[in-house]
Write a protein that holds these residues in place. Structure first.
Motif, mmCIF file in Angstrom:
data_model
loop_
_atom_site.group_PDB
_atom_site.id
_atom_site.type_symbol
_atom_site.label_atom_id
_atom_site.label_comp_id
_atom_site.label_asym_id
_atom_site.label_seq_id
_atom_site.Cartn_x
_atom_site.Cartn_y
_atom_site.Cartn_z
ATOM 1 N N LYS A 97 0.844 -1.196 0.000
ATOM 2 C CA LYS A 97 0.000 0.000 0.000
ATOM 3 C C LYS A 97 0.865 1.226 0.000
ATOM 4 N N GLN A 98 0.939 2.313 -0.809
ATOM 5 C CA GLN A 98 0.810 2.121 -2.193
ATOM 6 C C GLN A 98 1.019 0.664 -2.135
ATOM 7 N N TYR A 99 0.749 -0.356 -2.645
ATOM 8 C CA TYR A 99 0.845 -1.723 -2.132
ATOM 9 C C TYR A 99 1.971 -2.520 -2.764
ATOM 10 N N ARG A 100 2.582 -3.383 -1.953
ATOM 11 C CA ARG A 100 3.667 -4.219 -2.444
ATOM 12 C C ARG A 100 3.452 -5.660 -2.009
ATOM 13 N N THR A 101 4.246 -6.560 -2.552
ATOM 14 C CA THR A 101 4.272 -7.935 -2.087
ATOM 15 C C THR A 101 5.471 -8.110 -1.173
ATOM 16 N N TYR A 102 5.542 -9.236 -0.492
ATOM 17 C CA TYR A 102 6.754 -9.570 0.250
ATOM 18 C C TYR A 102 7.869 -9.948 -0.710
ATOM 19 N N ASN A 103 7.523 -10.229 -1.952
ATOM 20 C CA ASN A 103 8.520 -10.582 -2.963
ATOM 21 C C ASN A 103 9.170 -9.310 -3.482
ATOM 22 N N LEU A 104 10.380 -9.013 -3.020
ATOM 23 C CA LEU A 104 11.091 -7.813 -3.446
ATOM 24 C C LEU A 104 12.426 -8.191 -4.077
ATOM 25 N N VAL A 105 13.061 -7.222 -4.695
ATOM 26 C CA VAL A 105 14.355 -7.422 -5.345
ATOM 27 C C VAL A 105 15.458 -7.141 -4.336
ATOM 28 N N SER A 106 16.476 -8.002 -4.299
ATOM 29 C CA SER A 106 17.603 -7.793 -3.400
ATOM 30 C C SER A 106 18.380 -6.541 -3.817
ATOM 31 N N THR A 107 18.873 -5.816 -2.837
ATOM 32 C CA THR A 107 19.624 -4.590 -3.112
ATOM 33 C C THR A 107 20.945 -4.624 -2.355
ATOM 34 N N PRO A 108 21.940 -3.817 -2.801
ATOM 35 C CA PRO A 108 21.928 -3.006 -4.036
ATOM 36 C C PRO A 108 22.091 -3.891 -5.260
ATOM 37 N N LYS A 109 21.614 -3.402 -6.383
ATOM 38 C CA LYS A 109 21.679 -4.213 -7.597
ATOM 39 C C LYS A 109 21.550 -3.324 -8.822
ATOM 40 N N THR A 110 22.268 -3.691 -9.881
ATOM 41 C CA THR A 110 22.048 -3.094 -11.194
ATOM 42 C C THR A 110 21.162 -4.041 -11.986
ATOM 43 N N ILE A 111 20.037 -3.556 -12.438
ATOM 44 C CA ILE A 111 19.075 -4.372 -13.171
ATOM 45 C C ILE A 111 19.254 -4.099 -14.658
#
Length: 279
Positions: A97-111
């Motif tokens: 919420k603004q909403y997110r999942t528990y599934n996030l991207v590991s950081t720091p990272k270049t995508i």
């Protein structure tokens, strides 16, 4: 005109499942008996428990640029979830919420983002490539611990997110991160060619948001699609508010379920708050 969700389909020449356009009205996709029958009841039950809108769920096979075909469940018309992802999330829960999942991207990272550029129906158009460039810049302008590089070509093996074109009326489809990595394959539908560069930028930015773990900011009402508001939804079961963002519908959010033909392609104020809080 409001465009219904982000997946694309045309029904009777009138109804779209996508972020489509409209003057003041919105179009809705009706759930057919065939669609309902194709989705196991236990899948629907798990998605409801995760606070997903379960109207119009489809089991869909998607042809990817690497030649593979993957079958997943299309939820809220632009989110692809495999059965294993649904089961994984059912064991953890959803918070957004603004909403997110528990599934996030590991950081720091270049995508590493790849715009699929091939002489085929899955290759991006010139407008889509320009819109993707602007969308990636949107994310690089954020003060977050993710950096985004962009290239165009066919080197799928060295890309974290691959943006490609699929036949369809409007909008796109993406999914959520897994194992600390963003969702890899993002479809942008061919019907987006009839919309402005800014609307294309909006749709691609929205879909990349899903690959980073963001859910629809109005998942609880679908108000951006013309549905009635049910008021505030502070902390429903399985969903947790991101500090600093509103509890009510935010018409400026790039993560709203439906988009209009007048979109600027830019983040809303609270989209920026949400991404910078998460990353």
């Amino acid at each position: 005109m409001k465009i219904k969700f982000y997946a694309a389909a045309l029904i009777a020449g009138l109804l779209f499942t996508a972020c489509s356009t409209d003057d003041n009205s919105s179009t809705e996709l009706e759930t057919t008996d065939a669609q309902s029958a194709a989705v196991p009841k236990d899948i629907i039950k798990k998605l409801k428990a995760l606070n997903f809108n379960t109207d119009g769920i489809e089991k869909r096979a998607v042809d990817r640029p690497d030649g593979s075909t993957v079958t997943s469940y299309l939820v809220e018309d632009d989110i692809m979830l495999s059965e294993s992802q649904i089961n994984e999330m059912s064991g953890v829960g959803i918070t957004d919420k603004q909403y997110r999942t528990y599934n996030l991207v590991s950081t720091p990272k270049t995508i590493r983002v790849l715009g699929f550029n091939a002489p085929s129906s899955q290759g991006l158009t010139a407008k889509q490539k320009q819109a993707l460039t602007l969308a990636v810049q949107n994310y690089n302008d954020l003060d977050i611990s993710l950096d985004f590089s962009l290239s165009f070509g066919t080197d799928l093996a060295n890309a974290d997110i691959i943006i490609f074109q699929s036949p369809g009326a409007a909008g796109g489809v993406a999914g959520f991160p897994s194992n600390g990595n963003p969702y890899q394959f993002v479809q942008i539908f061919s019907g987006m060619e009839q919309y402005s560069l800014s609307v294309n930028e909006h749709v691609i930015t929205h879909e990349i948001g899903h690959t980073l773990g963001m859910r629809h900011s109005d998942w609880f009402t679908r108000e951006s699609c013309g549905r009635p508001s049910f008021g505030e939804l502070a902390n429903p079961s399985g969903a947790v508010h991101i500090p600093g963002t509103p509890y009510r519908y935010d018409p400026n959010s790039i993560m709203a379920s439906c988009f209009s033909a007048s979109e600027t392609g830019n983040f809303g104020e609270f989209d920026i708050v949400a991404f910078e809080y998460l990353y």
